[in-house]
Design a protein around this motif. Sequence first.
Motif, PDB file in Angstrom:
ATOM      1  N   ASN A   1       0.855  -1.175   0.000  1.00 21.77           N
ATOM      2  CA  ASN A   1       0.000   0.000   0.000  1.00 21.77           C
ATOM      3  C   ASN A   1       0.895   1.230   0.000  1.00 21.77           C
ATOM      4  O   ASN A   1       1.068   1.907   0.999  1.00 21.77           O
ATOM      5  CB  ASN A   1      -0.897  -0.044   1.239  1.00 21.77           C
ATOM      6  CG  ASN A   1      -2.170   0.735   0.987  1.00 21.77           C
ATOM      7  OD1 ASN A   1      -2.166   1.666   0.183  1.00 21.77           O
ATOM      8  ND2 ASN A   1      -3.219   0.356   1.669  1.00 21.77           N
TER       9      ASN A   1
ATOM     10  N   ASN B   1      -0.225   5.057   1.023  1.00 18.89           N
ATOM     11  CA  ASN B   1      -0.331   5.387   2.442  1.00 18.89           C
ATOM     12  C   ASN B   1       1.031   5.634   3.062  1.00 18.89           C
ATOM     13  O   ASN B   1       1.218   6.574   3.824  1.00 18.89           O
ATOM     14  CB  ASN B   1      -1.030   4.250   3.197  1.00 18.89           C
ATOM     15  CG  ASN B   1      -2.540   4.359   3.079  1.00 18.89           C
ATOM     16  OD1 ASN B   1      -3.083   5.457   2.997  1.00 18.89           O
ATOM     17  ND2 ASN B   1      -3.210   3.223   3.060  1.00 18.89           N
TER      18      ASN B   1
ATOM     19  N   ARG C   1       2.553   8.972   1.875  1.00 16.81           N
ATOM     20  CA  ARG C   1       1.975  10.146   2.534  1.00 16.81           C
ATOM     21  C   ARG C   1       2.588  10.354   3.925  1.00 16.81           C
ATOM     22  O   ARG C   1       2.969  11.462   4.303  1.00 16.81           O
ATOM     23  CB  ARG C   1       0.467   9.952   2.655  1.00 16.81           C
ATOM     24  CG  ARG C   1      -0.238  11.033   3.422  1.00 16.81           C
ATOM     25  CD  ARG C   1      -1.735  10.814   3.392  1.00 16.81           C
ATOM     26  NE  ARG C   1      -2.128   9.564   4.014  1.00 16.81           N
ATOM     27  CZ  ARG C   1      -2.429   9.443   5.305  1.00 16.81           C
ATOM     28  NH1 ARG C   1      -2.347  10.483   6.104  1.00 16.81           N
ATOM     29  NH2 ARG C   1      -2.779   8.280   5.801  1.00 16.81           N
TER      30      ARG C   1
ATOM     31  N   ALA D   1       4.992  13.241   5.564  1.00 21.88           N
ATOM     32  CA  ALA D   1       4.659  13.937   6.811  1.00 21.88           C
ATOM     33  C   ALA D   1       5.828  13.870   7.792  1.00 21.88           C
ATOM     34  O   ALA D   1       6.002  14.758   8.627  1.00 21.88           O
ATOM     35  CB  ALA D   1       3.402  13.330   7.426  1.00 21.88           C
TER      36      ALA D   1
ATOM     37  N   TYR E   1       0.173  -0.788  15.410  1.00 21.41           N
ATOM     38  CA  TYR E   1      -0.834  -1.565  14.689  1.00 21.41           C
ATOM     39  C   TYR E   1      -0.189  -2.681  13.862  1.00 21.41           C
ATOM     40  O   TYR E   1       0.679  -2.440  13.026  1.00 21.41           O
ATOM     41  CB  TYR E   1      -1.645  -0.654  13.767  1.00 21.41           C
ATOM     42  CG  TYR E   1      -2.737  -1.383  13.038  1.00 21.41           C
ATOM     43  CD1 TYR E   1      -3.917  -1.722  13.697  1.00 21.41           C
ATOM     44  CD2 TYR E   1      -2.595  -1.751  11.698  1.00 21.41           C
ATOM     45  CE1 TYR E   1      -4.924  -2.416  13.047  1.00 21.41           C
ATOM     46  CE2 TYR E   1      -3.596  -2.435  11.046  1.00 21.41           C
ATOM     47  CZ  TYR E   1      -4.756  -2.764  11.720  1.00 21.41           C
ATOM     48  OH  TYR E   1      -5.749  -3.449  11.066  1.00 21.41           O
TER      49      TYR E   1
ATOM     50  N   GLU F   1       2.917   3.440   9.436  1.00 19.83           N
ATOM     51  CA  GLU F   1       2.070   4.413   8.745  1.00 19.83           C
ATOM     52  C   GLU F   1       0.616   4.337   9.205  1.00 19.83           C
ATOM     53  O   GLU F   1      -0.193   5.189   8.866  1.00 19.83           O
ATOM     54  CB  GLU F   1       2.184   4.216   7.221  1.00 19.83           C
ATOM     55  CG  GLU F   1       1.372   3.083   6.616  1.00 19.83           C
ATOM     56  CD  GLU F   1       1.940   1.680   6.836  1.00 19.83           C
ATOM     57  OE1 GLU F   1       2.892   1.528   7.645  1.00 19.83           O
ATOM     58  OE2 GLU F   1       1.412   0.731   6.232  1.00 19.83           O
ATOM     59  N   LYS F   2       0.298   3.292  10.005  1.00 17.26           N
ATOM     60  CA  LYS F   2      -1.076   3.140  10.510  1.00 17.26           C
ATOM     61  C   LYS F   2      -1.103   3.185  12.020  1.00 17.26           C
ATOM     62  O   LYS F   2      -2.088   2.804  12.638  1.00 17.26           O
ATOM     63  CB  LYS F   2      -1.642   1.789  10.035  1.00 17.26           C
ATOM     64  CG  LYS F   2      -1.876   1.737   8.545  1.00 17.26           C
ATOM     65  CD  LYS F   2      -3.097   2.570   8.203  1.00 17.26           C
ATOM     66  CE  LYS F   2      -3.163   2.852   6.713  1.00 17.26           C
ATOM     67  NZ  LYS F   2      -4.304   3.719   6.392  1.00 17.26           N
TER      68      LYS F   2
ATOM     69  N   SER G   1      -0.668   5.801  14.100  1.00 13.39           N
ATOM     70  CA  SER G   1      -0.918   7.125  14.663  1.00 13.39           C
ATOM     71  C   SER G   1       0.402   7.825  15.047  1.00 13.39           C
ATOM     72  O   SER G   1       1.398   7.648  14.340  1.00 13.39           O
ATOM     73  CB  SER G   1      -1.871   6.977  15.858  1.00 13.39           C
ATOM     74  OG  SER G   1      -2.601   8.158  16.047  1.00 13.39           O
TER      75      SER G   1
END
Lengths: 482, 204
Positions: free
Chosen positions: B19, B22, B25, B29, B148, B188-189, B191
């Motif tokens: 993915n 994601n 991005r 950041a 996660y 990336e998932k 938080s």
Amino acid sequence: MDVIPSLDLLDGAVVRLRRGDFADRTVYGEPAAVLDMLDVPRGSRIHIVDLAGSRDGKPVALDVVRRLSSRGLRVQAGGGVRTEADVALWLDAGAERVVVGTVAAENPELLRRFPSDRIIPALDILDGGIRVAGWTQSASRSLTEVLRLVESTGATEILVTDISRDGVLGGPSFALYRQLAALTPLRIIASGGVTTRGDIVSLARLGNVSGCVVGRALLDRRISLDEARARAASPRAIPPRIIPCLDVRDGRVVKGVNFEGIRDAGDPVECAIRYEEEGADEIAVLDISATDRGHATALETVRGIAESIYIPLTVGGGVRTIDDFRALLRAGADRVAINTAAVRRPELIAECANEFGVQAVVVSCDARGRTVMIRGGKDPAGLDAVEWCRRAEELGAGEILLTSVDRDGTHFGFDIELLRAVTGAVRINVIASGGAGEPAHFAEAIESGGATAALAASLFHDRKLTIGAVKQYLANERIPVR
Amino acid sequence: MKGHDVVRPVTLIDSPVANVANIARVLRAAGASLEVTSDPLAVLRSKKVVLPGVGSFVAAMEWLRATRIDDALREIALRRTPLLGICVGHQLLFDSSDEMTTTAGLGLIRGRVSRLATSLPVPQIGWNRVRFNGAALFDGIEPDTPFYFVNSFVAADVPDEIARADYGRAFTAAVQKNNVYGVQFHPEKSSGPGLRVLRNFVWM
């Protein structure tokens, strides 16, 4: 928490009586053979209920206990213990401990005559009071009086049976054990109601439960001892997830009651960002658009949300083909839920699992009662929900999203019976959905329902409840949260 | 903008078995100036590389071999160019995986990837607490922070482990050998803490 296999003995065999009727029995076989069948290792504690002993008021199955003890099993024996002499007979037969029921409530003095580590006082509880004499009478003392007396004998552990739950499908009486934690420092051996792996995990999480007695679920091979013990050893392995769901139609969040009567509830990206801030463990988006154009808009919505959050995103609704599935992953979904299309062509589950991995495949099952519903909960599919979820698992589903159509939007609570049926039948994670109305409902779905995640939509949209409030409630109930 | 002071160049492998959007991005950041590529020559020119992956180890490894990115990754690892594998990208760093039959991995880190041996639900899905030693990848992160995870396979008992988590039994949540890093979870998932891990990598 120890998992203690329990055998009901009658005429030298392991049996189960239907409604306590000695004439109506299922025979499982000779005790040693049954224990071998259950893979009970040497050194295990086992729980023996001497049914003839209970009936006749004196120990009967002494020989069996003698044989099992000599095989290196740590037997706790009970049934028919009325006097000091009865306790002595069991101990002489090799029992490590003797389970003392009625007498413990009526004559706690007897407990003092033996070392406290050789006796397990047993309390049968109905509606907060103690029952004695085969559950037929109330004890003369209150529950708290008996607890104080038992504590004063130096006992550290009691066996507790919640009679009101006996034979009920709702599972063990977590509320009672929790209540006892506030009343007494005694450790609890929980008896009755354990039917699923989830029950074991939930009992172990309580903290004051040091053991649970499991009979039927082991004998009927619903769970294996090995597995039950493994689950009991790591009850807090991973916190259950709380998942707010955005039902999206034509780019707006909407919410209906029982899948109908839809109203607008805001901008999906704003909602998703707020939920992440509130502590959501994952976001779900369900596209309920009725048209192709609506679905195309949903793809944009998913992209918008995926670009705005830093937690996982699961998307479902209107996924008909492997290309739809791929398009949603490309738009930023981590996992995709398939529903009607999977019911119509179950191979789609396997195809998606092969292409994208089982971790990406969520099978969404809408059920009315236990009947699978398709087309947004409108049409019965002619399938049993439990059978279907089991099939979906075999085909490669990584998780089940189980929605009660009856409960959806009602705020009456999740359908625990449905959840227990499914979580007891599959080994993958199950997300509870439909009916959340208050924090206790989430606890119930996880604890009694065996769900490893719980989802709600309108409750969170309408700001009736924050995710933080749900998690605080769960933490207070000793359910792990992130 | 102060140019190279506020962003760091990072190459993100554009695997079809990942993915990528994601991760891209969140890397941005975290301060990365990204080149997203499936060109092994671009990988060889990199200052830092991120290897993502979800789903199948076998499919991911086949793609790396077909594109010759496998050799490029081995080459940059020799040069001590920082490399971070994520989820299946982490698993690819090891010697092999038992996902179907035994498949060779990149062999950059010693160990073997196998199916989670547990009575708990597999795949593991959710936020699992991670215990780490003092590795720089986890700078600024509280001990036992949940990250996660969504995975059916793990490496365990490996010599280069820098973080572990429990799922029925202990498994490797992160590894480091020289400048090769891997994380089994999805930063990336995950938080804020996940973003911090990526920032630590991007700025190290």
